[in-house]
Design a protein around this motif. Structure first.
Motif, PDB file in Angstrom:
ATOM      1  N   TRP A  48      -8.841  11.506  12.739  1.00 16.35           N
ATOM      2  CA  TRP A  48      -8.752  11.510  11.291  1.00 16.35           C
ATOM      3  C   TRP A  48      -7.335  11.891  10.875  1.00 16.35           C
ATOM      4  O   TRP A  48      -6.734  12.808  11.448  1.00 16.35           O
ATOM      5  N   LEU A  49      -6.802  11.224   9.857  1.00 18.60           N
ATOM      6  CA  LEU A  49      -5.556  11.640   9.228  1.00 18.60           C
ATOM      7  C   LEU A  49      -5.775  11.641   7.720  1.00 18.60           C
ATOM      8  O   LEU A  49      -6.075  10.603   7.130  1.00 18.60           O
ATOM      9  N   THR A  50      -5.616  12.815   7.108  1.00 21.52           N
ATOM     10  CA  THR A  50      -5.800  12.977   5.666  1.00 21.52           C
ATOM     11  C   THR A  50      -4.491  13.438   5.055  1.00 21.52           C
ATOM     12  O   THR A  50      -3.853  14.352   5.561  1.00 21.52           O
ATOM     13  N   MET A  51      -4.098  12.806   3.958  1.00 20.38           N
ATOM     14  CA  MET A  51      -2.762  13.013   3.415  1.00 20.38           C
ATOM     15  C   MET A  51      -2.645  14.169   2.433  1.00 20.38           C
ATOM     16  O   MET A  51      -1.560  14.716   2.251  1.00 20.38           O
ATOM     17  N   THR A  52      -3.707  14.524   1.737  1.00 20.82           N
ATOM     18  CA  THR A  52      -3.637  15.600   0.750  1.00 20.82           C
ATOM     19  C   THR A  52      -4.788  16.567   0.969  1.00 20.82           C
ATOM     20  O   THR A  52      -5.742  16.277   1.694  1.00 20.82           O
ATOM     21  N   GLY A  53      -4.709  17.716   0.312  1.00 23.79           N
ATOM     22  CA  GLY A  53      -5.816  18.655   0.373  1.00 23.79           C
ATOM     23  C   GLY A  53      -5.348  20.090   0.543  1.00 23.79           C
ATOM     24  O   GLY A  53      -4.438  20.367   1.322  1.00 23.79           O
ATOM     25  N   THR A  54      -5.981  20.991  -0.180  1.00 25.81           N
ATOM     26  CA  THR A  54      -5.716  22.410  -0.014  1.00 25.81           C
ATOM     27  C   THR A  54      -6.213  22.859   1.360  1.00 25.81           C
ATOM     28  O   THR A  54      -6.922  22.120   2.061  1.00 25.81           O
ATOM     29  N   LEU A  55      -5.867  24.085   1.734  1.00 31.09           N
ATOM     30  CA  LEU A  55      -6.344  24.617   3.009  1.00 31.09           C
ATOM     31  C   LEU A  55      -7.874  24.658   3.044  1.00 31.09           C
ATOM     32  O   LEU A  55      -8.490  24.352   4.067  1.00 31.09           O
ATOM     33  N   GLU A  56      -8.474  25.014   1.908  1.00 30.97           N
ATOM     34  CA  GLU A  56      -9.941  25.050   1.843  1.00 30.97           C
ATOM     35  C   GLU A  56     -10.517  23.661   2.069  1.00 30.97           C
ATOM     36  O   GLU A  56     -11.463  23.482   2.848  1.00 30.97           O
ATOM     37  N   ARG A  57      -9.948  22.675   1.394  1.00 33.40           N
ATOM     38  CA  ARG A  57     -10.455  21.313   1.530  1.00 33.40           C
ATOM     39  C   ARG A  57     -10.196  20.777   2.932  1.00 33.40           C
ATOM     40  O   ARG A  57     -11.009  20.032   3.482  1.00 33.40           O
ATOM     41  N   ALA A  58      -9.076  21.159   3.528  1.00 33.88           N
ATOM     42  CA  ALA A  58      -8.789  20.717   4.897  1.00 33.88           C
ATOM     43  C   ALA A  58      -9.816  21.269   5.866  1.00 33.88           C
ATOM     44  O   ALA A  58     -10.253  20.567   6.789  1.00 33.88           O
ATOM     45  N   GLU A  59     -10.205  22.523   5.679  1.00 32.68           N
ATOM     46  CA  GLU A  59     -11.225  23.101   6.559  1.00 32.68           C
ATOM     47  C   GLU A  59     -12.566  22.404   6.372  1.00 32.68           C
ATOM     48  O   GLU A  59     -13.302  22.184   7.332  1.00 32.68           O
ATOM     49  N   GLU A  60     -12.886  22.065   5.126  1.00 36.59           N
ATOM     50  CA  GLU A  60     -14.102  21.286   4.887  1.00 36.59           C
ATOM     51  C   GLU A  60     -14.035  19.968   5.655  1.00 36.59           C
ATOM     52  O   GLU A  60     -15.008  19.545   6.291  1.00 36.59           O
ATOM     53  N   ASN A 169     -23.033  16.650   1.684  1.00 34.29           N
ATOM     54  CA  ASN A 169     -23.354  17.751   0.782  1.00 34.29           C
ATOM     55  C   ASN A 169     -23.223  19.105   1.469  1.00 34.29           C
ATOM     56  O   ASN A 169     -22.863  20.099   0.833  1.00 34.29           O
ATOM     57  N   LYS A 170     -23.455  19.133   2.757  1.00 34.19           N
ATOM     58  CA  LYS A 170     -23.336  20.381   3.503  1.00 34.19           C
ATOM     59  C   LYS A 170     -21.882  20.812   3.647  1.00 34.19           C
ATOM     60  O   LYS A 170     -21.562  22.001   3.481  1.00 34.19           O
ATOM     61  N   HIS A 171     -21.012  19.875   3.965  1.00 35.82           N
ATOM     62  CA  HIS A 171     -19.644  20.234   4.334  1.00 35.82           C
ATOM     63  C   HIS A 171     -18.661  20.200   3.174  1.00 35.82           C
ATOM     64  O   HIS A 171     -17.627  20.884   3.230  1.00 35.82           O
ATOM     65  N   TYR A 172     -18.936  19.429   2.131  1.00 36.99           N
ATOM     66  CA  TYR A 172     -18.012  19.378   1.002  1.00 36.99           C
ATOM     67  C   TYR A 172     -18.588  20.146  -0.185  1.00 36.99           C
ATOM     68  O   TYR A 172     -18.864  19.577  -1.249  1.00 36.99           O
ATOM     69  N   THR A 173     -18.745  21.440  -0.013  1.00 37.51           N
ATOM     70  CA  THR A 173     -19.311  22.267  -1.075  1.00 37.51           C
ATOM     71  C   THR A 173     -18.394  22.320  -2.287  1.00 37.51           C
ATOM     72  O   THR A 173     -18.858  22.555  -3.413  1.00 37.51           O
ATOM     73  N   SER A 174     -17.100  22.094  -2.109  1.00 39.32           N
ATOM     74  CA  SER A 174     -16.170  22.112  -3.237  1.00 39.32           C
ATOM     75  C   SER A 174     -16.450  20.983  -4.225  1.00 39.32           C
ATOM     76  O   SER A 174     -16.017  21.044  -5.385  1.00 39.32           O
TER      77      SER A 174
END
Length: 214
Positions: A48-60, A169-174
């Motif tokens: 996986w390569l994701t270009m944006t995201g806060t640290l919280e979102r990256a951990e999700e 729904n489990k992993h992207y609680t944000s």
């Protein structure tokens, strides 16, 4: 309708996203199918390569990638959300760095005509970095209403559709609490695409170039 199948043997998959959750929303059921193939034959790898995201979102995102495809490798670039076109060169460099470590046979990437500017850039650059891979350009439902006809479909069982939503729904609680974030959104998308390919459910992709061996 003629069915096309991925070849047997080793399969290297790269998932490109502008934002955490893009890939899982667009092709989570397909990734679950590839993970099942890998569990049976041990012949599929995924990065996986994701270009944006806060640290919280990256951990999700890392947790979600591992849940959808156990053993997946995840990288996060952490560019500013909504500003990727301003970093065109850096974005391409980031993708090329991944390509050196992870040559690919199959790429999942956004559409190059997606209404979101971050999606468009990632989708446009995908085939310029991995030139010999099959690029499946995925779709994401959004407020802009940019859904278009697709060219390729991957049927999905009701069980995979349910599992996709469960993991999302489990992993992207944000994302919980957003007006579009519910099981109906994603199952309805897959039901409509299923109609187009004579399946109950499906995920759909656009392909601009493919080689057919006869």
């Amino acid at each position: 309708m003629i069915g096309l199948s991925l070849p047997p043997g080793p399969l290297r998959v790269v998932c490109l996203a502008a934002h955490p959750d893009d890939v899982e929303i667009a092709c989570g059921a397909t990734l679950l199918a590839l993970a099942e193939r890998n569990a049976q034959h041990g012949d599929v790898s995924a990065a996986w390569l994701t270009m944006t995201g806060t640290l919280e979102r990256a951990e999700e995102g890392r947790a979600a990638a591992e849940a959808f495809f156990p053993g997946a490798i995840s990288r996060y670039a952490q560019f500013a959300d909504g500003r990727l076109p301003a970093h065109w060169g850096e974005v391409k460099d980031t993708m090329e760095a991944l390509a050196k470590d992870h040559p690919a046979d199959l790429i999942f990437a956004p559409r190059g005509d997606d209404a979101h500017q971050d999606h468009r850039l990632v989708g446009t650059l995908a085939s310029t970095v991995w030139r010999d891979a099959l690029v499946l350009h995925y779709e994401i439902p959004k407020w802009d209403g940019d859904l278009r006809p697709q060219t390729h479909y991957v049927p999905a069982s009701p069980e995979r559709v349910a599992r996709k939503w469960q993991l999302l729904n489990k992993h992207y609680t944000s994302q919980q609490g957003r007006d579009w974030w519910d099981e109906e959104t994603f199952s309805a998308m897959m039901r409509l695409r299923g109609i187009e390919c004579h399946s109950r459910y499906a995920e759909a992709f656009a392909v601009s170039k493919a080689v057919l061996s006869v």
